[in-house]
Design a protein around this motif. Structure first.
Motif, PDB file in Angstrom:
ATOM      1  N   ASP A 143     -13.520   1.431  -7.196  1.00 64.97           N
ATOM      2  CA  ASP A 143     -14.848   1.605  -6.597  1.00 64.97           C
ATOM      3  C   ASP A 143     -14.968   2.932  -5.853  1.00 64.97           C
ATOM      4  O   ASP A 143     -16.019   3.583  -5.890  1.00 64.97           O
ATOM      5  CB  ASP A 143     -15.148   0.451  -5.638  1.00 64.97           C
ATOM      6  N   LEU A 144     -13.898   3.334  -5.189  1.00 64.64           N
ATOM      7  CA  LEU A 144     -13.927   4.578  -4.425  1.00 64.64           C
ATOM      8  C   LEU A 144     -13.422   5.771  -5.223  1.00 64.64           C
ATOM      9  O   LEU A 144     -13.293   6.878  -4.683  1.00 64.64           O
ATOM     10  CB  LEU A 144     -13.092   4.416  -3.155  1.00 64.64           C
TER      11      LEU A 144
ATOM     12  N   ALA B 286     -10.694  -1.746  -4.862  1.00 62.68           N
ATOM     13  CA  ALA B 286     -11.080  -0.698  -3.912  1.00 62.68           C
ATOM     14  C   ALA B 286     -10.832   0.693  -4.491  1.00 62.68           C
ATOM     15  O   ALA B 286     -11.659   1.597  -4.333  1.00 62.68           O
ATOM     16  CB  ALA B 286     -10.305  -0.874  -2.608  1.00 62.68           C
ATOM     17  N   SER B 287      -9.716   0.877  -5.167  1.00 60.95           N
ATOM     18  CA  SER B 287      -9.372   2.193  -5.718  1.00 60.95           C
ATOM     19  C   SER B 287     -10.358   2.618  -6.796  1.00 60.95           C
ATOM     20  O   SER B 287     -10.755   3.786  -6.863  1.00 60.95           O
ATOM     21  CB  SER B 287      -7.947   2.157  -6.282  1.00 60.95           C
TER      22      SER B 287
ATOM     23  N   LYS C 285     -10.577  -5.676   3.547  1.00 60.58           N
ATOM     24  CA  LYS C 285     -11.872  -6.341   3.753  1.00 60.58           C
ATOM     25  C   LYS C 285     -12.222  -7.219   2.544  1.00 60.58           C
ATOM     26  O   LYS C 285     -12.749  -8.323   2.706  1.00 60.58           O
ATOM     27  CB  LYS C 285     -12.963  -5.296   3.980  1.00 60.58           C
ATOM     28  N   THR C 286     -11.939  -6.700   1.359  1.00 52.69           N
ATOM     29  CA  THR C 286     -12.179  -7.497   0.160  1.00 52.69           C
ATOM     30  C   THR C 286     -11.311  -8.742   0.158  1.00 52.69           C
ATOM     31  O   THR C 286     -11.769  -9.842  -0.189  1.00 52.69           O
ATOM     32  CB  THR C 286     -11.896  -6.667  -1.111  1.00 52.69           C
TER      33      THR C 286
ATOM     34  N   ILE D 151      -8.635   3.316   1.305  1.00 55.46           N
ATOM     35  CA  ILE D 151      -8.428   2.273   0.300  1.00 55.46           C
ATOM     36  C   ILE D 151      -7.849   1.021   0.957  1.00 55.46           C
ATOM     37  O   ILE D 151      -8.256  -0.103   0.653  1.00 55.46           O
ATOM     38  CB  ILE D 151      -7.493   2.765  -0.822  1.00 55.46           C
TER      39      ILE D 151
ATOM     40  N   THR E 148     -17.149 -10.303  -6.492  1.00 56.33           N
ATOM     41  CA  THR E 148     -16.359  -9.226  -5.885  1.00 56.33           C
ATOM     42  C   THR E 148     -16.288  -7.981  -6.752  1.00 56.33           C
ATOM     43  O   THR E 148     -15.807  -6.952  -6.308  1.00 56.33           O
ATOM     44  CB  THR E 148     -14.920  -9.716  -5.642  1.00 56.33           C
TER      45      THR E 148
ATOM     46  N   CYS F  30      -7.113  -6.665  -5.046  1.00 56.66           N
ATOM     47  CA  CYS F  30      -8.069  -6.076  -4.102  1.00 56.66           C
ATOM     48  C   CYS F  30      -7.858  -4.563  -3.967  1.00 56.66           C
ATOM     49  O   CYS F  30      -8.833  -3.797  -3.856  1.00 56.66           O
ATOM     50  CB  CYS F  30      -7.932  -6.751  -2.738  1.00 56.66           C
TER      51      CYS F  30
ATOM     52  N   SER G  84     -10.641  -0.845   2.794  1.00 52.86           N
ATOM     53  CA  SER G  84     -11.559  -1.490   1.858  1.00 52.86           C
ATOM     54  C   SER G  84     -10.908  -2.677   1.161  1.00 52.86           C
ATOM     55  O   SER G  84     -11.522  -3.737   0.999  1.00 52.86           O
ATOM     56  CB  SER G  84     -12.028  -0.465   0.816  1.00 52.86           C
ATOM     57  N   ALA G  85      -9.652  -2.507   0.753  1.00 58.80           N
ATOM     58  CA  ALA G  85      -8.944  -3.590   0.059  1.00 58.80           C
ATOM     59  C   ALA G  85      -8.745  -4.789   0.970  1.00 58.80           C
ATOM     60  O   ALA G  85      -8.885  -5.941   0.550  1.00 58.80           O
ATOM     61  CB  ALA G  85      -7.597  -3.084  -0.464  1.00 58.80           C
TER      62      ALA G  85
ATOM     63  N   CYS H 207       0.828  -1.214   0.000  1.00 60.04           N
ATOM     64  CA  CYS H 207       0.000   0.000   0.000  1.00 60.04           C
ATOM     65  C   CYS H 207       0.857   1.256   0.000  1.00 60.04           C
ATOM     66  O   CYS H 207       0.530   2.258  -0.644  1.00 60.04           O
ATOM     67  CB  CYS H 207      -0.936   0.002   1.212  1.00 60.04           C
TER      68      CYS H 207
END
Length: 905
Positions: free
Chosen positions: A75-76, A72-73, A43-44, A37, A110, A68, A40-41, A28
């Motif tokens: 989606d957000l 997340a990136s 959790k995915t 991010i 997913t 993941c 969220s990543a 990250c």
């Protein structure tokens, strides 16, 4: 000061580790993603790990984390890295990334529709770039001498010229094209770049015929003389004034239309050169300058660094094992003696150029204006339509040019005009053919009513332009020549022409019949357009379809139907013409054999134009035929899904079809702004529920996703009420079941509803006899029939390099590896006991999705069972192939197989 802040940094790191391992946090940090991010990543990732279980056995944790983080990136909407940076950081190739993402989505839901569309865009761009770079390498090998003589300085060599050419092309592509997945325009732009640098290169560096072409240029640019002080605009104008010798050679050698390439050269490439201000040194631009300018574009788009193709970087190399690309490759020789029998390889670019050439052959004899024959038809009309036709063509041409430039790039407006002109040629050609057929059929000469119908002309012109757009819209990964989904794909043309999908549908069948020279790929494309209209586009709120249905209901009271069920099992007559559909309702219901009156004397005009209030509305031919086709399409799709899911309960298919057909006929409002497949899946779920068959939505969706031409939005984003969308399970509970609850419960009673007849499945009127046969329920498995050993060249038949083995081909969606596995396929296909092997080896039901985002507690119970050790993909494909003949014989759908195959494609 340092000591004061050190505990804070330590505290932050502890917090980060609470939702991720140290290596995850490090990844990250490399990608510079925010804590939102990261959370969220992670959790995915936890969700993926708990559901898929054994995924980490063959996929590294770091790779899963990277995917993941990407999800997340997107989606957000907070992307802090480029796609290439992500691939580099997790050590994956683009091809493998796409495969893993698809695999994760197949096993667990997913991926949102936003991620799906982003990945689709990336994959299309990657495929186009890969196809273009491979073509670029081959072309450069034909242009430049690998080891030139001593006439050239050591600093200048073919590799340097190639590097500068490729980076210049990438920069031009990024600045000129807004729609970067356009393979044809991109290739034409590449030829422009090659032309420019061939002229700058010394003749000693060139091979023939390019060396001779350069020698004919009025001013040769010597690379030995520094040109830093030379005026750039002067040099550019000298190269582009009148000399087209090099571009002519390039176009001839690579089967590209010269006029189109020259158009790209002067309207897009030259303005690009003048805008970037490249400083030349030794006759060539500086690599560093070009690279810096391209990097700005690349970082802005946050996608693929295509400069890495020059280094054959692993992140951009295709995966030959999984084969995520369906790029056609050069066949290997198994026997040296077979050299002269090999088929020449069809690269994506070559295939695209060949498809365009086929269209050009059709339109060579056509003109941009109405022919003398058409004008005579116009003159025979009660009201001459010629002026209106010409004005409509001109007005729509301006609109098309503007919208094309808006979608592709402002510098491409003239390219849009060229394509529109080709569409106009085809429009006039097909119109003339239609009128000749109508004249022979009806023995009339006055077509005033039809030729003054605005919807007819707009639809016919839109269909002609769509054929042209689809021909140029071939994608790099398509081996069958059909067009791919792009910004210009159907139904884009409907929006440009402000045309209703239901009106467009009326012309498709007549268009295909009127133009016998259409390629098989274009026929398939138009049929797919027709299917999309029947599936959803015709059911949009502003569609005239609903008014027609309402009028049909009022015609004889509520007992009348758009298409009576008693006609379902009758053969579908394909003798309707565009006149029948655009001028309906015009036929008296009492005289079924009467035909449309096209000779529009004033009394007839009045009769056709209005229906007196004292008379009942006449039956709509267009509505009747539409419903017949919808029923047949709906049953074919249902049959395919039932084959996958309910092979152990064959009796349920007829019940599901009855509910499905009842909904389309009597509860047609449920189709408003929805998709045919949504009603199909709900019908299947409802019947299984009332019959106590444990078939859950997650399993239905899992099977549905394996069908071709399906979209996640179909089951993830269903209209619930105005402005509100949710998953299909929510739609079933809140809308479908509420509307049809009484009807569904009847199937559990002792007096179930009368079963609807199974539609008669005819042979499609659109199919060539040599359409590939799709193995039912197979994953991208097609068997081609025997191909003709001849090809059409300049209107004449000439032999092709085709062997008995190559005249019939099997296409399978993944690589199987050893030859022994192919031998097993042949044995299974040829054996007579395939049904026994089918039952012994594998079940046809797909593996259920373990968890779906749209599952709601208490509404569709979670499936807590674990996957049993199942057969391999290879065994599943073998099993699917073994059931083909038995299933086809059982259903007696030999003539309808082509229709089913085309519908799924």
């Amino acid at each position: 000061m340092i000591d004061r802040f050190e505990p804070c940094r330590h505290f932050c790191r502890i917090n980060r580790l609470e939702f991720g391992e140290a290596d995850f946090v490090a990844l990250c940090d490399i990608l510079k993603v925010s804590d939102v991010i990261r959370t969220s990543a992670w959790k995915t990732y936890e969700k993926v790990s708990s559901v898929v279980g054994s995924l980490e056995a063959y996929i590294k944790k770091k790779e899963i984390w990277g995917i993941c983080i990407f999800i997340a990136s997107v989606d957000l909407d907070e992307i802090t890295f480029t796609f290439t940076e992500l691939l580099k950081s997790i050590g994956l190739s683009a091809c493998t990334f796409f495969q893993l993402l698809k695999h994760m989505d197949r096993n667990m839901d997913t991926i949102s529709t936003n991620v799906d569309s982003t990945v689709s865009r990336l994959q299309k761009k990657y495929e186009v770039l890969l196809a273009l770079y491979r073509k670029f390498e081959r072309i450069c090998g034909l242009i430049y001498v690998a080891q030139p003589n001593n006439q050239i300085s050591d600093e200048l060599n073919s590799m340097l010229v190639q590097k500068i050419s490729w980076i210049t092309f990438l920069l031009a592509k990024g600045k000129v094209l807004q729609m970067e997945d356009d393979l044809v325009i991109s290739f034409q732009l590449l030829l422009c770049v090659l032309d420019y640098f061939i002229k700058l290169a010394p003749p000693a560096l060139l091979k023939e015929p390019y060396k001779s072409a350069v020698n004919t240029v009025s001013i040769n640019v010597s690379t030995r003389t520094p040109r830093r002080g030379q005026n750039r605009s002067t040099r550019t104008s000298k190269q582009t004034d009148t000399d087209t010798k090099v571009i002519e050679v390039l176009c001839k050698e690579h089967d590209c239309n010269l006029d189109e390439v020259k158009n790209v050269y002067f309207t897009s490439f030259i303005p690009f050169l003048n805008s970037v201000g490249i400083v030349a040194s030794n006759g060539l631009p500086e690599v560093e300058t070009l690279s810096r300018q391209y990097e700005e574009v690349y970082l802005k788009n946050k996608d693929i660094d295509a400069r890495l193709f020059l280094d054959h970087d692993e992140t951009l190399q295709p995966d030959h094992i999984d084969g995520c690309l369906q790029l056609e490759r050069t066949p290997r020789k198994s026997n040296p003696d077979e050299e002269f029998n090999l088929i020449l390889p069809q690269t994506p670019v070559r295939a695209a150029m060949n498809t365009i050439q086929q269209l050009m052959m059709i339109l060579n004899s056509a003109t941009d204006k109405p022919s003398e024959t058409l004008i005579s038809y116009f003159n025979n009309c009660t009201v001459n339509p010629e002026e209106g036709i010409r004005k409509r063509v001109e007005d729509l041409g301006h609109i098309f040019k503007e919208q094309f430039a808006k979608a592709v790039g402002q510098g491409c407006a003239e390219i849009g005009s060229q394509r529109y002109k080709l569409g106009v040629r085809l429009y006039y050609r097909v119109m003339e053919s239609m009128l000749k057929s109508e004249e022979e059929r009806l023995s009339v000469h006055n077509f005033s009513k039809l030729l003054n119908n605005n919807d007819f002309h707009t639809s016919l012109l839109a269909c002609a332009v769509e054929v042209v757009m689809a021909t140029y819209g071939r994608n790099a990964s398509q081996s069958d020549g059909t067009s791919a989904e792009t910004d210009l794909s159907f139904p884009w043309i409907l929006n440009v022409f402000d045309l209703k999908a239901f009106d467009f549908y009326k012309v498709i069948e007549s268009f295909i019949k009127a133009e016998p020279s259409l390629t098989r790929e274009m026929i398939k494309h138009l049929e797919r357009c027709e299917h999309r209209i029947m599936e959803s586009l015709a059911w949009q709120s502003d569609s005239p379809l609903f008014d027609l249905i309402k009028q049909s209901k009022e015609r004889e009271g509520q007992v009348d139907q758009p298409e009576p069920t008693c006609t379902l099992n009758l053969p579908l007559q394909h003798n309707h013409t565009a006149a029948d559909l655009y001028l309906s309702p015009v036929r008296s219901p009492k005289k079924k054999g009467s035909t449309v009156h096209l000779n529009c004397t004033p009394p007839t005009d009045a009769q056709l134009a209005v229906t007196p209030q004292t008379q009942k509305p006449q039956k709509s031919t267009s509505l009747s035929l539409f419903y017949k086709k919808v029923y047949r399409l709906a049953y074919l799709r249902l049959n395919t899904l039932c084959f996958r899911l309910l092979s152990e309960h064959p009796e349920l298919e007829h019940l599901i079809w009855t509910l499905f057909q009842h909904t389309l006929q009597n509860e047609y409002e449920l189709m408003r702004d929805r998709h045919l497949d949504q009603i199909m899946m709900c019908s299947m779920y409802g019947i299984c529920k009332v019959k106590n068959i444990d078939l859950r939505f997650k399993i239905i969706v899992s099977a549905y996703k394996e069908l071709t031409n399906t979209s996640q939005e179909t089951f993830k984003r269903v209209l619930i009420r105005e402005g509100q969308y949710d998953s299909i399970i929510v739609f079933y509970n809140l809308v479908f079941m509420q509307k049809l609850k009484t009807n569904i419960l009847q199937y559990a009673s002792n007096r179930p509803p009368t079963l609807s007849p199974i539609p008669h499945i005819p042979r499609s009127p659109y199919k060539f006899s040599n359409s590939p046969l799709r193995v039912p329920a197979g994953n991208n498995i097609y068997i081609s029939p025997l191909k003709s050993p001849y090809k059409v060249s300049e209107g004449l038949l000439s032999p092709t390099k085709m062997t008995p083995r190559s005249r019939i081909l099997v296409s399978i969606g993944e690589t199987f590896g050893t030859s022994e596995k192919f031998q097993k396929i042949n044995q299974m296909v040829c054996s007579s006991d395939r049904q026994l092997k089918r039952s012994a080896e594998v079940s046809s039901a797909p593996k259920p999705l373990k968890r779906l985002r749209f599952d709601i507690e208490g509404q569709d119970e979670a499936d807590g069972s674990k996957h049993l050790p199942g057969e391999s993909k290879f065994q599943q494909k073998l099993a699917e192939m073994t059931s083909t003949r038995t299933r086809m014989q059982k259903q007696k759908l030999n003539d309808g197989t082509d229709t089913s195959a085309s519908e799924e494609k």
